[in-house]
Design an enzyme around this catalytic site. Structure first.
Site, mmCIF file in Angstrom:
data_model
loop_
_atom_site.group_PDB
_atom_site.id
_atom_site.type_symbol
_atom_site.label_atom_id
_atom_site.label_comp_id
_atom_site.label_asym_id
_atom_site.label_seq_id
_atom_site.Cartn_x
_atom_site.Cartn_y
_atom_site.Cartn_z
ATOM 1 N N GLU A 1 -1.909 42.636 -19.709
ATOM 2 C CA GLU A 1 -1.681 43.519 -18.557
ATOM 3 C C GLU A 1 -0.586 42.967 -17.662
ATOM 4 O O GLU A 1 0.187 43.715 -17.069
ATOM 5 C CB GLU A 1 -2.983 43.686 -17.751
ATOM 6 C CG GLU A 1 -2.927 44.771 -16.671
ATOM 7 C CD GLU A 1 -2.390 44.294 -15.321
ATOM 8 O OE1 GLU A 1 -2.059 45.152 -14.495
ATOM 9 O OE2 GLU A 1 -2.282 43.064 -15.100
ATOM 10 N N HIS B 1 -1.967 36.194 -8.317
ATOM 11 C CA HIS B 1 -0.885 35.569 -9.096
ATOM 12 C C HIS B 1 -0.535 34.165 -8.615
ATOM 13 O O HIS B 1 0.629 33.761 -8.670
ATOM 14 C CB HIS B 1 0.384 36.439 -9.082
ATOM 15 C CG HIS B 1 0.220 37.766 -9.760
ATOM 16 N ND1 HIS B 1 1.262 38.642 -9.936
ATOM 17 C CD2 HIS B 1 -0.866 38.363 -10.318
ATOM 18 C CE1 HIS B 1 0.823 39.727 -10.560
ATOM 19 N NE2 HIS B 1 -0.467 39.578 -10.795
#
Lengths: 506, 506
Positions: free
Chosen positions: B374, B470
């Site tokens: 993804e 992230h």
């Protein structure tokens, strides 16, 4: 005169005294009977209830005492708040909070031009030069620096990498004072010194990870400062420390550490909460964790020369008695050092500048001091105290961040704490900086306090302070201009009211 | 029958109808007069107020309509909530929330053994193996993986260092997809693409820093994904991007970027909010900032083979219609990938396991899917949709963190959104997961939605999601077991009620 007057008065009163059971003239007969009846009823009541009445009188006396004695003491005691404190305080707060100060913009310039002001670095000395030049421009009565010999530790390249059960680079920061090293070894995780003692037989040849959960700074920081020697004592080859913080975004926290005499020195570094938990969880899953710790850190063989920087407004009445306000100019290399402690020194400096700009001449000298080397040696605070303890009337450091000011921690006599509470209640209510409590002062003015001088520390909302303390996160984005202005107001007001204090503080 | 009965009834009523002005017998004369008088008054009133009465009747009809029509529609419409939804929903929520689930502990094991599951990495494939093995142990009806060809980007060593006006190493992360580079150049700071266009003549040979303040993810992320080509278009030699986050503790955020065809590729990395502001402030102080960006990053010449992993409970009535729930197994290399998106796949998986453990057989098949890739390609979602769009009845992805669940974003017809609101109101009130709004679904089930199938995304409290998104901060310490259990309850209940839905959703 007073006693003579009292005597005269008492004689007059005695002469005119009509005792209730004396008959003064015949026309009073009827009323006298009534009066006598009333008198006997009262007498009976007194005899019956004398204990209660005695208690009542005692309570009344006590209340009178509680109210009157402090009033009399305050009226006549030789040590008290200056009449101007209130007026000046309002003016200072109004100017700092309503009109604003240059605290935020000066700090921004300081940390933008000179981030990472670690002792021994060019950055620190350039910052001190800049502060001194600006202070001269500000036109204070005296601007000077005193040389201070400081340790010179440099970080160099460094890394900490999990090699087993997988390869994973960790965010890390070597601890200030650590030696260099290139160690690859299995990790043993402990959550406390007690657990280390329990597992001492398994430590030899291993890297010890101190994974102590943050409770409060002074409790948890012992693993950072003392972890290496504790591990080395049992044959550990390196020490990793869970960063001293309650919250992390992949953020390692550096800070100073000390080697214990007579124990081998081993390299030591902080890793993040996330990686400390990861290694702990791997251990729980019975995984052998092997880590490489690589550090080029070194303490230079020769100490560096740094400086304390200071400026002052001379006192009008007691110029030789000095109220010190300040913070420290140095910071950790990885930090911009906005909260720790650029904000502290700038707020104190701006407080002095505000007093000056309002044309206020304090009774005692007020001096702003930027101490050097607070982070890894505190040589600045020590040197200052050695030179200036005698002339110090009081000192206030700001080194816990300049967020919302709440009050002051004070190390002084109970009387002085009460006196400062009086000042805070009288003038600092508008900015809600009224919490005056006995508590730790700063590292730097702590030397003055140790030498017997009363001192304080500005207390602020530190709820997030340790999130970014000693990290790359200590930067301008954490600063709030209006909160800084309130800190300026609090420092300036407290310093001025103390400098104008009638009598002594101790 | 119904219409005949109605007719009979209406005839009876007509026969017995006594009109108010009819004389029925003589004894009623007096009362008739009175009645007639009353009648004329009413008649007069009607003539006078006919407009108001008409309005009143209209309002009454409207109210009747508003109440009756939905009741009738719900009673007779062919598409509606299953009778068992309520009962099963209560059981699921009670079990997940009161008794708890294994979501937290399974996630902990997953991210502890396999952090940093970037496409092409051994970590990701090991994680998928582990998930598949566990799913087989769970005894689902079908457990399988489908191969997916994915990009294989590796970070390598990297650094970003300010060389002028001073030497300062920055926290940084190369962006996924970036080429390698070793660039030393002056930095030009822009806050937007518009400003870049304005300053285009000054860009040549420089490193462009995109210092765009975070507003929301989809708006601000364009600087990360498109900054490099925008800078290169005007001759920029590298692009630095302010990390896509509203808050930082010295935390760089990686993420995918794309090169535009026909424009030179230049290396690109994210720096922290703190350093982006620092460079901006240096520029404001007229300082020339020179930075070295060093990156060994590369996209491997050969794609890697990864896998989508899935397991299901076969439907009892419509086994060929599939309700898909899932998240993605891959994560960024530096993250543990607990929130993004280990939590998503584990919660969906645990939802299916809970349904199974309660012995509930859904009418349609419910399948949990762990999509791969993804983060930097979405090849997993694309491959899944290519194979399975036709059999998909509905899909729900969880990829915005598994904190406090709030509801579902839905991409479907208005009718289906209303239908899901019915389910949420009926069964998800106890966990306050009742917000059903039209809005973006996940990246992976987005492919199914693009192919015309209705779909949704679990919506949670994302107030801090982008703080650690992230980054190395995306780890187990951000997870809350009880919130995860509520997410399991929400996913399981919604999936089951949809799988048992009477009729179609579109």
């Amino acid at each position: 005169m007073a006693s003579q007057y009292t005597k005269l008065q008492s004689i007059e009163v005695e002469d005119n005294l009509l005792l209730p059971y004396q008959v003064s003239n015949p026309t009073q007969k009827k009323s006298q009977n009534k009066f006598a009846s009333y008198f006997y009823r009262v007498k009976g009541y007194i005899i019956k209830k004398w204990k209660i009445l005695l208690l009542l009188m005692f309570v009344l006396l006590l209340i009178a005492g509680v109210i009157l004695i402090p009033v009399l003491v305050l009226r006549y005691k030789t040590s008290t708040i200056s009449d101007q404190c209130d007026e000046y305080g309002k003016e200072i707060i109004n100017n700092a909070v309503q009109k604003g100060t240059e605290a935020y913009s000066r700090l921004s310039t300081l940390v933008t031009l000179f981030p990472g002001r670690l002792s021994g670095s060019e950055q620190l000395e350039n910052a001190i030069d800049w502060i001194q030049d600006m202070m001269l421009d500000d036109g204070f009565d005296l601007v000077k620096t005193d040389d201070v010999e400081v340790t010179h530790w440099v970080r160099g390249d460094e890394s900490a990498t999990i090699l087993q059960p997988y390869h994973r680079k960790m965010n890390m920061l070597g601890l200030g004072g650590s030696i260099a090293g290139n160690v690859t070894a299995e990790v043993i995780v402990v959550s406390s010194f007690d657990e280390l003692d329990t597992l001492q037989d398994q430590v030899k040849g291993k890297i010890v990870l101190f994974n102590a959960i943050f409770t409060n700074y002074s409790s948890t920081v012992q693993y950072r400062s003392g972890g290496a020697s504790a591990a080395a004592k049992y044959g550990g080859v390196a020490a990793l420390v869970r960063s001293i913080t309650p919250y992390s975004l992949g953020t390692p926290h550096t800070g100073v550490m000390f080697y214990q005499d007579g124990i081998d020195k081993i390299p030591t570094a902080a890793i993040t909460l996330e990686d400390a938990d990861l290694i702990q969880n791997l251990a729980i899953l019975n995984q052998t964790v092997i880590v490489n710790l690589y550090m080029e850190a070194q303490t230079m063989p020769t100490n560096a020369i740094s400086r304390n920087v200071m400026a002052q407004i001379n006192g009008s009445t007691y110029p030789d008695e000095v109220v010190v306000i300040g913070g420290h100019t140095d910071s950790w290399d990885v930090a911009q050092g906005a909260m720790d402690d650029g904000g502290g020194i700038v707020v104190a400096w701006e407080a002095l500048r505000l007093i000056k700009s309002l044309g206020i001449i304090p009774k005692r000298t007020i001096r702003v001091v930027g101490w050097t080397n607070e982070e890894n040696g505190a040589a600045g605070g020590a040197a200052y105290a050695q030179l200036y303890t005698n002339e110090t009337f009081f000192s206030i450091e700001s080194d816990i961040g300049v967020t919302q000011p709440l009050g002051f921690n004070v190390m002084a006599s109970e009387q002085t704490i009460t006196d400062l509470q009086l000042i805070a209640d009288k003038v600092l209510s508008p900015i809600k900086t009224t919490s005056i409590v006995e508590g730790e002062v700063g590292t730097d003015n702590g030397f003055l306090v140790s030498n017997g001088k009363p001192g304080a520390q500005l207390i602020t909302d530190e709820s997030k302070y340790f999130w970014y303390h000693h990290t790359a996160g200590d930067a301008m984005d954490k600063m709030d201009p209006s909160q800084m202005n309130q800190c300026v107001a609090a420092m300036a007001t407290m310093a001025l009211c103390i400098s104008n204090w009638v009598g002594q503080l101790n």
